[in-house]
Design a protein around this motif. Structure first.
Motif, PDB file in Angstrom:
ATOM      1  N   VAL A 185      -2.226   2.393  -2.992  1.00 10.58           N
ATOM      2  CA  VAL A 185      -2.139   1.029  -2.474  1.00 10.58           C
ATOM      3  C   VAL A 185      -1.719   1.113  -1.019  1.00 10.58           C
ATOM      4  CG1 VAL A 185      -0.956  -1.197  -2.614  1.00 10.58           C
ATOM      5  CG2 VAL A 185      -1.543   0.042  -4.720  1.00 10.58           C
ATOM      6  N   LYS A 186      -2.462   0.461  -0.160  1.00 11.79           N
ATOM      7  CA  LYS A 186      -2.113   0.442   1.255  1.00 11.79           C
ATOM      8  C   LYS A 186      -2.471  -0.918   1.815  1.00 11.79           C
ATOM      9  CE  LYS A 186      -6.394   2.817   2.667  1.00 11.79           C
ATOM     10  NZ  LYS A 186      -7.055   2.846   1.345  1.00 11.79           N
ATOM     11  N   ALA A 187      -2.034  -1.159   3.045  1.00  9.46           N
ATOM     12  CA  ALA A 187      -2.248  -2.472   3.656  1.00  9.46           C
ATOM     13  C   ALA A 187      -2.656  -2.304   5.109  1.00  9.46           C
ATOM     14  CB  ALA A 187      -0.984  -3.315   3.551  1.00  9.46           C
ATOM     15  N   THR A 188      -3.325  -3.332   5.612  1.00 12.55           N
ATOM     16  CA  THR A 188      -3.691  -3.366   7.020  1.00 12.55           C
ATOM     17  C   THR A 188      -3.735  -4.817   7.468  1.00 12.55           C
ATOM     18  OG1 THR A 188      -5.284  -2.528   8.653  1.00 12.55           O
ATOM     19  CG2 THR A 188      -6.192  -3.474   6.633  1.00 12.55           C
ATOM     20  N   THR A 189      -3.792  -5.019   8.759  1.00 10.99           N
ATOM     21  CA  THR A 189      -3.938  -6.362   9.325  1.00 10.99           C
ATOM     22  C   THR A 189      -5.278  -6.441  10.044  1.00 10.99           C
ATOM     23  OG1 THR A 189      -3.030  -5.896  11.517  1.00 10.99           O
ATOM     24  CG2 THR A 189      -1.452  -6.362   9.743  1.00 10.99           C
TER      25      THR A 189
END
Length: 382
Positions: A354-358
């Motif tokens: 699980v990872k995130a970005t903008t």
């Protein structure tokens, strides 16, 4: 790879005269499709491309049309009707070659379609030293004799080998051995016929690819070893809603709006899994028009997708989820999210990312209007 210029000419006999009833196919298994073509065609093509010709294919009575369709377009191939058992069928194949006898002959079971060229080369080379040669593999499991329904004396696996085909022989020797056979029962294979005639049989390295197709599950495995799927989903951020991501409730001043709990990350993951299985999308399985899914926890959707994967004979290779948003910060929740997804899927946490970005303040996610998620999964055949 042709061996014609290196070794004496060799012909082939492909035994395809059985009914293959245990394989659960609508026709004899040797004519059923496996990995894109009829089973019998695989080994015939392998022998031809290795310079083994002509090839006699021994078929059941009444199967001429099936054989013609399976072998269409192949030169140096002739079909004959087999006998009452495998030994009779091989004898007929040898007699069919006897009018123009080759120096060597390879006798192969059509039910072993994965025929590697190196095995053929090893067999033919061994015939320079012995009248017969067979491919074998070691026995890796412990063995024991059966004493009724209980264990008897142990067997010494070090002295045992698993025997495969093709089995290679100097043609005149194996023809004479079959003609002179006087055994009260049929032999298990041609090497036993040759050995009964006093011939020495060389052992060469076989190959696991020569596994025999026997049961329906062998054909069920004729599916891609790996499937890949991708998913993408978007939900609006609104006041008064709860925020669920990857099955974890996150404290935030807004939540995601949707028919269910609007867990955008799980929805993307579900679509990726369904897509990998070629089984539609989340909307088809859980339509928003169905009131029973109003406010439903998305872990139910993910568990359902996992069940479809398992029923289809696959397991999760890995899952990679990316959450796209300006807020909230995902980092503090990442490990909890991975734990939760792994628990729902019944897999080790190491298989879930699980990872995130903008979007650098661009677009609807950049303006804080909603959250998007994308997921990619690999599924591995059991």
């Amino acid at each position: 790879m042709s061996l014609d210029h290196e070794l004496p000419a060799a012909a082939g006999i492909v035994v395809a005269a059985g009914q293959g009833l245990r394989a659960g196919q609508p026709l004899p298994k040797q004519f059923a499709v496996w990995r894109g073509k009829p089973v019998v065609r695989h080994s015939v093509e392998a022998l031809l491309s290795a310079g083994v010709k002509p090839i006699i294919v021994v078929i059941p009575e009444g199967a001429a049309d099936l054989a013609d369709a399976a072998l269409q377009g192949l030169a140096d191939v002739r079909c004959i009707v087999g006998g009452a058992n495998r030994q009779d069928s091989v004898r007929r194949g040898l007699e069919a070659l006897a009018t123009e006898p080759p120096e060597h002959v390879l006798i192969h079971d059509a039910a072993r379609p994965g025929l590697p060229h190196p095995v053929i080369a090893r067999l033919r080379s061994a015939l320079g030293h012995q009248p017969g040669a067979i491919p074998v593999l070691p026995v890796v499991d412990s063995l024991a004799h059966a004493d009724g329904s209980v264990m008897g004396a142990p067997a010494q696996r070090e002295a045992l080998r698993r025997v495969q085909t093709p089995q290679a022989f100097r043609f005149s020797y194996i023809l004479r051995a079959h003609r002179d056979w006087t055994g009260e029962t049929t032999a298990g294979d041609d090497a036993q016929v040759a050995q009964a005639a006093g011939l020495t049989i060389a052992l060469v390295e076989g190959d696991e690819a020569l596994q025999k197709l026997t049961f329906a599950s062998d054909f069920a495995a004729d599916t891609p070893p790996i499937r890949i799927g991708s998913g993408y989903d978007v939900h609006r951020l609104e006041d008064g809603e709860e925020l669920w991501l990857c099955g974890v409730k996150i404290e935030h001043h807004q939540g995601l709006a949707g028919h269910s709990d609007a867990d955008v990350a799980i929805h993307a993951l579900v679509d990726a899994m369904l897509g990998a299985m070629g089984d539609g999308d989340i909307g088809q399985h859980f339509p928003p028009s169905d009131a029973q899914w109003r406010g439903a926890s998305s872990d139910r959707f993910l568990a359902h997708a996992a069940g479809i994967v398992a029923k289809g004979g696959y397991r999760l290779g890995n899952a990679d989820v990316t959450i796209i948003c300006e807020a909230p910060k995902i980092g503090p929740y990442r490990d909890t999210m991975r734990d939760r997804l792994a628990a729902i899927l019944g897999v080790d946490k190491s298989l879930v990312s699980v990872k995130a970005t903008t979007t650098e303040k661009l677009g609807f996610t950049g303006r804080g209007e909603g959250i998007a998620a994308q997921a990619v999964v690999s599924l591995v055949r059991n």
